[in-house]
Every structure is written in C-alpha cells, then in structure tokens.
Scaffold this motif. Structure first.
Motif, PDB file in Angstrom:
ATOM      1  N   HIS A  59      35.014  30.803  52.531  1.00  0.00           N
ATOM      2  CA  HIS A  59      36.747  31.213  53.138  1.00  0.00           C
ATOM      3  C   HIS A  59      37.608  30.800  53.004  1.00  0.00           C
ATOM      4  O   HIS A  59      39.036  31.404  52.828  1.00  0.00           O
ATOM      5  N   ASN A  60      37.870  30.029  51.428  1.00  0.00           N
ATOM      6  CA  ASN A  60      38.642  29.262  50.790  1.00  0.00           C
ATOM      7  C   ASN A  60      38.839  30.184  49.706  1.00  0.00           C
ATOM      8  O   ASN A  60      40.608  30.602  48.940  1.00  0.00           O
ATOM      9  N   ILE A  61      38.356  30.919  48.782  1.00  0.00           N
ATOM     10  CA  ILE A  61      38.736  31.493  47.627  1.00  0.00           C
ATOM     11  C   ILE A  61      39.053  32.421  48.083  1.00  0.00           C
ATOM     12  O   ILE A  61      39.154  33.456  48.846  1.00  0.00           O
ATOM     13  N   ILE A  68      32.967  29.334  38.428  1.00  0.00           N
ATOM     14  CA  ILE A  68      32.058  29.312  37.394  1.00  0.00           C
ATOM     15  C   ILE A  68      30.996  28.951  38.259  1.00  0.00           C
ATOM     16  O   ILE A  68      30.689  28.061  39.420  1.00  0.00           O
ATOM     17  N   VAL A  69      29.938  29.099  38.082  1.00  0.00           N
ATOM     18  CA  VAL A  69      28.314  28.731  38.387  1.00  0.00           C
ATOM     19  C   VAL A  69      27.396  27.954  37.608  1.00  0.00           C
ATOM     20  O   VAL A  69      27.102  28.888  36.332  1.00  0.00           O
ATOM     21  N   ASP A  81      21.584  32.636  44.550  1.00  0.00           N
ATOM     22  CA  ASP A  81      22.245  31.934  44.031  1.00  0.00           C
ATOM     23  C   ASP A  81      23.843  34.401  43.677  1.00  0.00           C
ATOM     24  O   ASP A  81      24.802  33.791  43.446  1.00  0.00           O
ATOM     25  N   SER A  82      22.901  34.706  43.915  1.00  0.00           N
ATOM     26  CA  SER A  82      23.248  35.916  43.746  1.00  0.00           C
ATOM     27  C   SER A  82      23.788  35.391  44.868  1.00  0.00           C
ATOM     28  O   SER A  82      25.228  36.681  44.241  1.00  0.00           O
ATOM     29  N   LYS A  83      24.702  35.665  46.293  1.00  0.00           N
ATOM     30  CA  LYS A  83      25.784  35.567  46.936  1.00  0.00           C
ATOM     31  C   LYS A  83      26.902  35.613  46.310  1.00  0.00           C
ATOM     32  O   LYS A  83      27.523  36.196  46.912  1.00  0.00           O
ATOM     33  N   PHE A  84      27.718  34.297  45.659  1.00  0.00           N
ATOM     34  CA  PHE A  84      28.187  33.893  44.544  1.00  0.00           C
ATOM     35  C   PHE A  84      28.888  35.700  43.916  1.00  0.00           C
ATOM     36  O   PHE A  84      30.176  35.480  43.620  1.00  0.00           O
ATOM     37  N   LYS A  86      29.412  38.009  45.312  1.00  0.00           N
ATOM     38  CA  LYS A  86      29.854  38.958  46.316  1.00  0.00           C
ATOM     39  C   LYS A  86      31.630  38.663  46.672  1.00  0.00           C
ATOM     40  O   LYS A  86      32.556  38.824  46.976  1.00  0.00           O
ATOM     41  N   PHE A  87      31.070  37.200  46.241  1.00  0.00           N
ATOM     42  CA  PHE A  87      32.841  37.106  46.696  1.00  0.00           C
ATOM     43  C   PHE A  87      34.070  36.996  45.864  1.00  0.00           C
ATOM     44  O   PHE A  87      33.733  36.956  44.581  1.00  0.00           O
ATOM     45  N   PRO A  88      35.126  37.259  46.504  1.00  0.00           N
ATOM     46  CA  PRO A  88      36.228  37.578  45.688  1.00  0.00           C
ATOM     47  C   PRO A  88      36.991  36.177  44.468  1.00  0.00           C
ATOM     48  O   PRO A  88      36.486  35.492  44.336  1.00  0.00           O
TER      49      PRO A  88
END
Length: 340
Positions: A59-61, A68-69, A81-84, A86-88
């Motif tokens: 929601h915030n990004i 950075i992961v 892990d792979s969910k991130f 797809k984030f903007p």
C-alpha cells in the motif's frame, strides 16, 4: 524512500542474527526503513503478521522507491519471496545473506536453478565475494552484481588479548559439535587452540584445546584470547570437507569478520572465497591443510606478526563501522558500479 525487507531477527545469539542486524544498521544510515516480516515466531501469529506487513508495504510503496530484500526470507506462502518482485519500485535489489540451496545440498541442481531464476528478477544482486560472483555467473545469473567483499561486524571496540611470549595461539569461535577437525589427534598439528561456543559434552578435549565459554558480541567483558582466528569447516585437517567446507568456496563467514573486528589476523583455507581478500590485504595467511600451520607460525617473526596486526586494525575499524555493507548498498542503489 528506501525499504529493506528482512526476516524475523529474534533474540538468539548467533551468526545469522548478527549478520542480519548489522546490515539493517548499515542500511538505516541511509535513512531507509526496515520492514520486518514478523516479530513473533509462533506459527499462527507469524503468518498473520507477515500477511499484514506485506499488505502495508504494498500500500505504501511507489514506483520511486527502492526495495532491498535480505535474502533468504524464509517467508510463508502465498506471501513468499517472489511476491516483492511484482511491487512497484525504482530499483529492486537482493542482498544475499546465504544461498541455502547450495549451502547444505550442493548436489541439488534443481533448487539452485530455481534460486538463480529468482535472483535474475532483481536489478542488482549484492554477493559476498568474487568467489560467489564467479559461481553465480557460471550458473546463469545475468543481472548486475555488487561485491560486498567481506561481512561487517558491528561492535564498539576490539576485544582480544595476545602476547607473543609462550608462542602463538589460535582462537576458534563456532559450532564446536560440527567442527570434527578439532578432535583429530595429529602430531603434525600442535598449535594451541582456544575454543569459544556451545560446549561439546560428547568430546574429550586434548591438551592442545582449551574451552573458554561463549563469545558474546554485546558483552564488553567477553574477550578473545589468541593471536590468530581460525576459519575452517569439516572433519579433517587436510582440507575443508563436507557441504559446509564446499560452501566456504563462495561464502563470507561471519566468524572471519568477528576476528578482524577484534583485531585478530586470520588463518583460513586457501580455496576459501575470502582467501584472496586475506592474502591481498595481508591480514593473515591461508593454507591447504592445517598441518601447515605449525611450520608457518614457528618461522614467523614478531615484526611479521606486528605488520599483520597493523593491517588488521585498518580493516577491523571499517568492519566495526559497517563500511563494507554501506558501500555495497550505496553502489547498488545509486549505480556506482560496473557490471561484473
């Protein structure tokens, strides 16, 4: 805004927790925000906390933010892990702490291929050292890579004591139960070793071994006694063997940084991923077998040792302040790197 996503840290006193915490501290010097996926390790609570954390981050990004992961995350499904990926985001960076698929089962090619495929989704990967970089390239990693060089180890001051009188001694910090080489009775290796870690009640210590309790980085009374810190894995003196011995070829052992942060020169395997770093910076020496150590130390002058100490002090100051993690993060975020 820069975000760093990392696993639950907990309150355990071990190398994995220390490494994660120190990278977090280095990252926060950039004004970044740490996102802990969960804060409790009870399964049901952990699952809820991780889902909430991921939803808040999503929601915030924005597309102007860097992510950075710290990997691996050991996260749950479906928020793995792979969910991130797809984030903007502006730039997606992976800071490798371990390659678990290769660490304990180097013959499992399928898991390694899956990990490399995952890592290729990142814009930049921060890898431990040149050995890991070479390994990743040979196994299909195409994205840009930043060299971490060596782990940081954040403590306020160096805590070690050593005098040349009485001969050189070694200290070894680690898992004493899995370090079978310590209990090999060999007349070709007689240098005294001071041990730190959980005591191994199943083994009787020979005269060359002394147990000194547990080294606690946050306890200012905790002191390392010796002239050199040893980094070795496996069950024999002739080489580093087994899965963890093999992993040393690409890994930055946290204990090496522990020694350097405490102003101790190091002894490690000649085939280790950090062997070149040790040799080029003259902060210790490397060997093919531990049976070489007695001869090297018996011929080492006080002047040669003091030169190593001065070199170690320079590197150790940087390690205690998080210099190497800060440099790697800066290069990854701001692009001050060339493709390796």
């Amino acid at each position: 805004m820069n975000y760093m996503i990392c696993k639950w840290i907990g309150c355990e006193n071990n190398a994995a927790v220390k490494a994660t915490m120190d990278v977090n501290t280095a990252f926060e010097s950039f004004g970044g925000k740490i996102v802990l996926l969960w804060k409790h390790n009870r399964k049901i609570i952990r699952n809820i906390e991780e889902i909430v954390s991921v939803m808040k981050l999503k929601h915030n990004i924005t597309s102007s933010d860097n992510i950075i992961v710290q990997w691996p995350l050991y996260s749950i499904k479906p928020y793995n892990d792979s969910k991130f990926i797809k984030f903007p985001h502006k730039k997606l960076i992976c800071f490798i702490q371990d390659i678990e698929s290769y660490r304990y089962n180097p013959n499992n090619k399928g898991s390694l291929i899956s990990d490399i495929h995952f890592l290729n989704n990142f814009d930049v990967v921060i890898a431990h050292n040149q050995g890991m970089i070479k390994f990743l390239r040979e196994n299909g990693l195409h994205t840009d890579i930043v060299n971490w060089e060596v782990c940081d180890y954040l403590i306020d001051e160096a805590r070690s004591k050593h005098t040349i009188a009485g001969g050189y001694q070694i200290c070894f910090v680690g898992d004493l139960k899995r370090s079978g080489f310590l209990y090999v009775n060999c007349h070709d290796f007689q240098t005294h070793i001071n041990l730190y870690g959980q005591a191994n009640a199943d083994k009787v210590l020979t005269s060359q071994l002394s147990y000194n309790g547990i080294y606690a980085p946050d306890d200012k009374t905790s002191m390392l006694n010796g002239h050199f810190g040893l980094i070795w894995e496996g069950n024999c003196l002739d080489t580093c063997d087994g899965a963890l011995g093999n992993y040393m070829k690409i890994n930055n052992p946290n204990r090496l940084s522990l020694y350097l942060a405490n102003n101790l020169p190091v002894i490690t395997w000649k085939n280790a991923g950090l062997a070149k770093f040790v040799e080029e910076n003259k902060i210790g020496f490397t060997v093919d077998a531990l049976t070489e150590v007695d001869g090297i130390l018996s011929n080492m002058s006080t002047e040669q040792y003091n030169e190593m100490i001065e070199n170690v002090k320079s590197i150790g100051t940087k390690i205690r302040k998080g210099f190497y993690a800060k440099k790697a993060i800066d290069e990854a975020i701001y692009g001050n790197y060339s493709s390796i």
